[in-house]
Design an enzyme around this catalytic site. Structure first.
Site, PDB file in Angstrom:
ATOM      1  N   LYS A   1       0.838  -1.200   0.000  1.00  0.00           N
ATOM      2  CA  LYS A   1       0.000   0.000   0.000  1.00  0.00           C
ATOM      3  C   LYS A   1       0.873   1.250   0.000  1.00  0.00           C
ATOM      4  O   LYS A   1       0.604   2.214  -0.718  1.00  0.00           O
ATOM      5  CB  LYS A   1      -0.936  -0.001   1.222  1.00  0.00           C
ATOM      6  CG  LYS A   1      -2.089  -0.979   1.070  1.00  0.00           C
ATOM      7  CD  LYS A   1      -2.844  -1.220   2.378  1.00  0.00           C
ATOM      8  CE  LYS A   1      -3.882  -2.334   2.173  1.00  0.00           C
ATOM      9  NZ  LYS A   1      -4.509  -2.803   3.403  1.00  0.00           N
TER      10      LYS A   1
ATOM     11  N   GLN B   1      -4.747  -1.461   9.653  1.00  0.00           N
ATOM     12  CA  GLN B   1      -4.661  -2.796   9.054  1.00  0.00           C
ATOM     13  C   GLN B   1      -5.243  -3.847  10.010  1.00  0.00           C
ATOM     14  O   GLN B   1      -4.845  -3.908  11.187  1.00  0.00           O
ATOM     15  CB  GLN B   1      -3.191  -3.112   8.720  1.00  0.00           C
ATOM     16  CG  GLN B   1      -2.981  -4.424   8.011  1.00  0.00           C
ATOM     17  CD  GLN B   1      -3.588  -4.430   6.599  1.00  0.00           C
ATOM     18  OE1 GLN B   1      -3.426  -3.497   5.834  1.00  0.00           O
ATOM     19  NE2 GLN B   1      -4.306  -5.494   6.273  1.00  0.00           N
TER      20      GLN B   1
ATOM     21  N   ASP C   1     -11.212   2.935   4.192  1.00  0.00           N
ATOM     22  CA  ASP C   1     -11.608   1.524   4.092  1.00  0.00           C
ATOM     23  C   ASP C   1     -13.121   1.391   4.006  1.00  0.00           C
ATOM     24  O   ASP C   1     -13.633   0.322   3.649  1.00  0.00           O
ATOM     25  CB  ASP C   1     -11.123   0.752   5.329  1.00  0.00           C
ATOM     26  CG  ASP C   1      -9.918  -0.129   5.023  1.00  0.00           C
ATOM     27  OD1 ASP C   1      -9.683  -0.422   3.833  1.00  0.00           O
ATOM     28  OD2 ASP C   1      -9.235  -0.531   5.980  1.00  0.00           O
TER      29      ASP C   1
END
Ligand code: NAD
Length: 289
Positions: free
Chosen positions: A54, A98, A121
């Protein structure tokens, strides 16, 4: 007849390049680049790889990437303090924590603490609610990427029958809402669905998001259907190594489907590209354009 292969790596590269061009224009106008903060707690090896990938993609698109690592025994309070600091940071437009988190940290507490306008997200309850209310703003990256691959098949999907296998909050459920917003008639199948193959055979669009290698065989697929394989499974090779496979038995499915995503090289690359897209969207909303 062999299905058209939906090349996620190529579609993702195109999307990343478009986003990179937009960032270049913003910076050329004298504006700051969008910023994405990624938080990693502990040392789950897969999470480390995801976070590194990422970061690389973010920087390649011309954005600012910051990584924040906490030890595996970090407390929930420490993580919440870090999230609060990132919420207040004007140079950060997107925050991604994460998952999975260590057992002592409640993920729902942490996700709820992220500023919904920086929730790239799309997991914050407010953004989940917005999606179920029909707004498609900051939506989870993997389903967003699946929709782009479905579009790549080049069919008018309004009125089509879509079946999504899997009901997780990060893939299955948001996927159903995006398909509904695109005017499909949507069925959610899951581990308790009766006669799964029969249900799937009705689908013009079949999305498999389970985590079970070869669950979807050719017998599950309506001839000509678009098949999107979200699954990522590591299976043993004869030489003792590991290889990645999806949930769909690709070799036989490809003879029945009209279009199909491979694993690897299908949905996976789209997820990171859509994270960049969400970050740019969050930036534009925060900066009013
Ligand atoms: P999950 O474990 O949270 O959910 C799996 C779902 O599958 C559940 O809703 C369950 O009801 C259903 N299921 C389980 N066994 C079933 C069966 N035999 N028949 C029908 N349904 C069944 O998983 P998830 O987080 O949604 O991820 C699903 C898969 O997608 C995993 O392989 C994961 O690694 C992969 N994934 C890929 C990406 C990507 O970027 N490509 C992103 C996220 C997840």
């Amino acid at each position: 007849m062999s299905a058209r292969i939906l090349d996620g790596a190529a579609v993702a590269a195109r999307l990343r390049a478009e986003i990179g061009d937009q960032v270049t224009s913003l910076v050329a106008e004298g504006r700051r680049a969008p910023g994405l903060a990624v938080v990693l707690v502990g040392d789950n090896p897969a999470s480390h790889v995801y976070v590194r990938n990422k970061g690389v993609a973010t920087r390649k698109a011309g954005m600012v990437s910051t990584e924040h690592r906490l030890p595996g025994d970090a407390t929930e309070a420490e993580l919440l303090a870090l999230v609060a600091q990132l919420n207040a940071d004007e140079a950060i437009d997107g925050i991604l924590v994460q998952l999975p988190l260590p057992a002592q940290v409640r993920p729902e507490k942490v996700l709820a603490a992220i500023d919904p306008e920086k929730d790239v997200d799309g997991f914050h309850a407010l953004n989940v609610g917005r999606l179920w209310g029909g707004e498609t703003g900051l939506v989870p990256c993997t389903p967003r990427g699946c929709m782009k691959l479905i579009a790549e098949a080049g069919r008018d999907i309004g009125g089509m029958d879509a079946v999504v296998i899997g009901r997780s909050g990060i893939v299955g459920k948001p996927m159903t809402q995006l398909l509904l917003a695109a005017n499909c008639t949507v069925t959610i199948a899951h581990s308790r669905t009766r006669d799964l193959s029969e249900v799937c055979r009705r689908a013009d669009i079949l999305v498999a998001a389970v985590g079970a290698p070869n669950l979807v065989t050719a017998a599950f697929i309506k001839p000509g259907a678009t098949v999107i394989d979200v699954g990522i499974n590591r299976v043993a090779k004869p030489d003792g190594g590991l290889r990645l496979v999806g949930d769909v038995a690709f070799d036989t499915a490809v003879g029945v489907a009209g279009a199909i995503t491979p694993v690897p090289g299908g949905v996976g690359p789209m997820t990171i590209a859509c994270l960049l897209e969400n970050t740019l969207m969050a930036y534009r909303r925060r900066m009013n354009g």
